[in-house]
Scaffold this motif. Structure first.
Motif, mmCIF file in Angstrom:
data_model
loop_
_atom_site.group_PDB
_atom_site.id
_atom_site.type_symbol
_atom_site.label_atom_id
_atom_site.label_comp_id
_atom_site.label_asym_id
_atom_site.label_seq_id
_atom_site.Cartn_x
_atom_site.Cartn_y
_atom_site.Cartn_z
ATOM 1 N N ALA A 135 0.821 -1.216 0.000
ATOM 2 C CA ALA A 135 0.000 0.000 0.000
ATOM 3 C C ALA A 135 0.852 1.263 0.000
ATOM 4 O O ALA A 135 1.790 1.406 0.781
ATOM 5 N N ASN A 136 0.515 2.170 -0.902
ATOM 6 C CA ASN A 136 1.107 3.513 -0.976
ATOM 7 C C ASN A 136 2.603 3.511 -1.276
ATOM 8 O O ASN A 136 3.272 4.521 -1.043
ATOM 9 N N ALA A 137 3.135 2.415 -1.773
ATOM 10 C CA ALA A 137 4.531 2.438 -2.226
ATOM 11 C C ALA A 137 4.594 3.169 -3.569
ATOM 12 O O ALA A 137 3.653 3.115 -4.365
ATOM 13 N N VAL A 138 5.712 3.842 -3.797
ATOM 14 C CA VAL A 138 5.897 4.588 -5.043
ATOM 15 C C VAL A 138 7.093 4.011 -5.787
ATOM 16 O O VAL A 138 8.190 3.897 -5.225
ATOM 17 N N VAL A 139 6.874 3.642 -7.042
ATOM 18 C CA VAL A 139 7.942 3.146 -7.907
ATOM 19 C C VAL A 139 8.173 4.226 -8.959
ATOM 20 O O VAL A 139 7.296 4.512 -9.779
ATOM 21 N N GLY A 140 9.334 4.858 -8.906
ATOM 22 C CA GLY A 140 9.605 5.991 -9.786
ATOM 23 C C GLY A 140 9.710 5.592 -11.249
ATOM 24 O O GLY A 140 9.822 4.410 -11.598
ATOM 25 N N HIS A 141 9.721 6.614 -12.096
ATOM 26 C CA HIS A 141 9.824 6.377 -13.546
ATOM 27 C C HIS A 141 11.094 5.581 -13.871
ATOM 28 O O HIS A 141 12.134 5.740 -13.228
ATOM 29 N N ASP A 142 11.000 4.729 -14.835
ATOM 30 C CA ASP A 142 12.148 3.978 -15.365
ATOM 31 C C ASP A 142 12.795 3.019 -14.360
ATOM 32 O O ASP A 142 13.916 2.565 -14.591
ATOM 33 N N CYS A 143 12.127 2.748 -13.254
ATOM 34 C CA CYS A 143 12.681 1.753 -12.320
ATOM 35 C C CYS A 143 12.652 0.370 -12.969
ATOM 36 O O CYS A 143 11.801 0.065 -13.806
ATOM 37 N N ASP A 144 13.570 -0.462 -12.530
ATOM 38 C CA ASP A 144 13.634 -1.841 -13.011
ATOM 39 C C ASP A 144 13.599 -2.750 -11.773
ATOM 40 O O ASP A 144 14.580 -2.855 -11.036
ATOM 41 N N ILE A 145 12.457 -3.355 -11.538
ATOM 42 C CA ILE A 145 12.233 -4.133 -10.313
ATOM 43 C C ILE A 145 12.203 -5.611 -10.721
ATOM 44 O O ILE A 145 11.300 -6.043 -11.448
ATOM 45 N N HIS A 146 13.171 -6.360 -10.251
ATOM 46 C CA HIS A 146 13.311 -7.741 -10.693
ATOM 47 C C HIS A 146 12.348 -8.665 -9.947
ATOM 48 O O HIS A 146 11.643 -8.244 -9.022
ATOM 49 N N ASP A 147 12.379 -9.952 -10.331
ATOM 50 C CA ASP A 147 11.421 -10.928 -9.811
ATOM 51 C C ASP A 147 11.472 -11.028 -8.275
ATOM 52 O O ASP A 147 12.543 -10.961 -7.668
ATOM 53 N N HIS A 148 10.288 -11.252 -7.663
ATOM 54 C CA HIS A 148 10.130 -11.629 -6.252
ATOM 55 C C HIS A 148 10.516 -10.535 -5.257
ATOM 56 O O HIS A 148 10.659 -10.802 -4.066
ATOM 57 N N VAL A 149 10.685 -9.323 -5.748
ATOM 58 C CA VAL A 149 10.985 -8.195 -4.842
ATOM 59 C C VAL A 149 9.735 -7.856 -4.030
ATOM 60 O O VAL A 149 8.617 -7.930 -4.529
ATOM 61 N N VAL A 150 9.940 -7.455 -2.765
ATOM 62 C CA VAL A 150 8.840 -6.984 -1.922
ATOM 63 C C VAL A 150 9.092 -5.526 -1.559
ATOM 64 O O VAL A 150 10.144 -5.191 -0.990
ATOM 65 N N LEU A 154 4.540 2.413 1.769
ATOM 66 C CA LEU A 154 5.160 3.749 1.753
ATOM 67 C C LEU A 154 6.633 3.745 1.328
ATOM 68 O O LEU A 154 7.302 4.774 1.437
ATOM 69 N N ALA A 155 7.147 2.632 0.854
ATOM 70 C CA ALA A 155 8.497 2.664 0.284
ATOM 71 C C ALA A 155 8.483 3.625 -0.903
ATOM 72 O O ALA A 155 7.482 3.739 -1.611
ATOM 73 N N MET A 156 9.587 4.309 -1.122
ATOM 74 C CA MET A 156 9.632 5.324 -2.178
ATOM 75 C C MET A 156 10.918 5.147 -2.997
ATOM 76 O O MET A 156 12.007 5.378 -2.482
ATOM 77 N N LEU A 157 10.758 4.739 -4.242
ATOM 78 C CA LEU A 157 11.918 4.530 -5.113
ATOM 79 C C LEU A 157 12.009 5.676 -6.092
ATOM 80 O O LEU A 157 11.054 5.951 -6.838
ATOM 81 N N GLY A 158 13.147 6.347 -6.106
ATOM 82 C CA GLY A 158 13.346 7.413 -7.078
ATOM 83 C C GLY A 158 13.445 6.860 -8.497
ATOM 84 O O GLY A 158 13.498 5.642 -8.711
ATOM 85 N N GLY A 159 13.502 7.770 -9.458
ATOM 86 C CA GLY A 159 13.539 7.359 -10.859
ATOM 87 C C GLY A 159 14.783 6.529 -11.176
ATOM 88 O O GLY A 159 15.871 6.763 -10.654
ATOM 89 N N GLY A 160 14.617 5.540 -12.030
ATOM 90 C CA GLY A 160 15.752 4.770 -12.530
ATOM 91 C C GLY A 160 16.399 3.845 -11.521
ATOM 92 O O GLY A 160 17.490 3.315 -11.771
ATOM 93 N N VAL A 161 15.744 3.606 -10.395
ATOM 94 C CA VAL A 161 16.293 2.677 -9.394
ATOM 95 C C VAL A 161 16.188 1.242 -9.930
ATOM 96 O O VAL A 161 15.213 0.888 -10.599
ATOM 97 N N VAL A 162 17.211 0.436 -9.629
ATOM 98 C CA VAL A 162 17.170 -0.989 -9.960
ATOM 99 C C VAL A 162 17.115 -1.770 -8.648
ATOM 100 O O VAL A 162 17.959 -1.572 -7.765
ATOM 101 N N ILE A 163 16.115 -2.628 -8.518
ATOM 102 C CA ILE A 163 16.042 -3.521 -7.351
ATOM 103 C C ILE A 163 16.200 -4.943 -7.889
ATOM 104 O O ILE A 163 15.326 -5.438 -8.621
ATOM 105 N N GLU A 164 17.306 -5.552 -7.540
ATOM 106 C CA GLU A 164 17.568 -6.890 -8.075
ATOM 107 C C GLU A 164 16.728 -7.944 -7.355
ATOM 108 O O GLU A 164 16.131 -7.686 -6.314
ATOM 109 N N ALA A 165 16.776 -9.165 -7.909
ATOM 110 C CA ALA A 165 15.833 -10.214 -7.522
ATOM 111 C C ALA A 165 15.783 -10.451 -6.018
ATOM 112 O O ALA A 165 16.810 -10.483 -5.335
#
Ligand SMILES: CC(C)(COP(=O)(O)OP(=O)(O)OC[C@H]1O[C@@H](n2cnc3c(N)ncnc32)[C@H](O)[C@@H]1OP(=O)(O)O)[C@@H](O)C(=O)NCCC(=O)NCCS
Length: 214
Positions: A135-150, A154-165
């Motif tokens: 709920a209310n998490a923000v995934v910024g523009h151009d983020c790349d979020i890999h498989d099985h990420v949680v 209210l987590a907030m990812l800026g633009g272009g962030v990569v979160i690996e598997a």
């Protein structure tokens, strides 16, 4: 002429704790009853059953059903394990988006990914399989979020962030633009991540530091 009846797709929820209840609530709020929950699976080491009934058994139930499924577990490695088993058994996950989750243009959601209420996923973000956007998490523009990420509430990812598997981002954590969170890493609640995080590291604080160094 008889109007053809549109059948709700049967669905098994893997997990029976609080996330399962959130998923039950999400599905109840979808227009047109697209899914019908057959029951819940109780996994070892997952949260205790919390009023989600019926419990159909463990994840081996997936081997013998044609129903779709969704993973209601907050531990990334468990999400990965269930995905591996279900894929081996030929099961098809369902992708869920709450009506109050906002997706900009050209966002891709992988199979089994869930966007809870208030999630905001900005333009050109890519999310892999079985990602949980709470709920209310923000995934910024151009983020790349890999498989099985949680991503916790209210987590907030800026633009272009990569979160690996299979990385875990705690509640209210902020990741500055273009940073990379390594595979299997944990970011603590309320952290502000200013530098890349190595795979499997656990960081917390402002700015985020390795937990062992706090
Ligand atoms: C970071 C985290 C994973 C560490 O868990 P842990 O390994 O069990 O760590 P501990 O609770 O033993 O704490 C270790 C130290 O780090 C500190 N610490 C733990 N979490 C912290 C956080 N989020 N921010 C700052 N410091 C933190 C503790 O105070 C402790 O410091 P001390 O040794 O000086 O007392 C966990 O605290 C966390 O933040 N998890 C995210 C929870 C969350 O957001 N869940 C989603 C809810 S829907």
């Amino acid at each position: 002429m008889a109007v053809p009846r549109i059948q709700s797709r049967p669905l098994v929820v893997v997990g029976a704790g609080a996330i399962a209840r959130q998923i039950r609530s999400l599905i109840a709020g979808l227009a047109g009853d697209p899914y019908r929950i057959l029951g819940y699976l109780d996994l070892p080491r997952s949260p205790r059953p919390s009023g989600c009934v019926p419990i159909l058994g463990g994840d081996e139930v997936l081997a013998g059903t044609d129903a779709g499924y969704v993973i209601a577990v907050g531990k990334p490695l468990v999400r990965r394990q269930v995905d591996l088993s279900a894929t081996r058994w030929g099961r098809q996950p369902v992708t869920l988006r709450h009506p109050d989750a906002t997706l900009d243009d050209d966002v891709t959601l992988g199979a089994g990914t869930i966007a809870f209420p208030g999630a905001r996923i900005q333009v050109d973000a890519r999310l892999g399989r079985h990602v949980l956007v709470n709920a209310n998490a923000v995934v910024g523009h151009d983020c790349d979020i890999h498989d099985h990420v949680v991503l916790s509430p209210l987590a907030m990812l800026g633009g272009g962030v990569v979160i690996e598997a299979a990385a875990f981002i705690g509640a209210g954590a902020v990741v500055l633009p273009r940073r990379v969170i390594g595979a299997g890493a944990t970011v603590g609640a309320g952290a502000v991540v200013t530098a890349d995080v190595p795979p499997r590291a656990c960081v917390a604080g402002v700015p985020a530091r390795d937990i062992n160094a706090i």
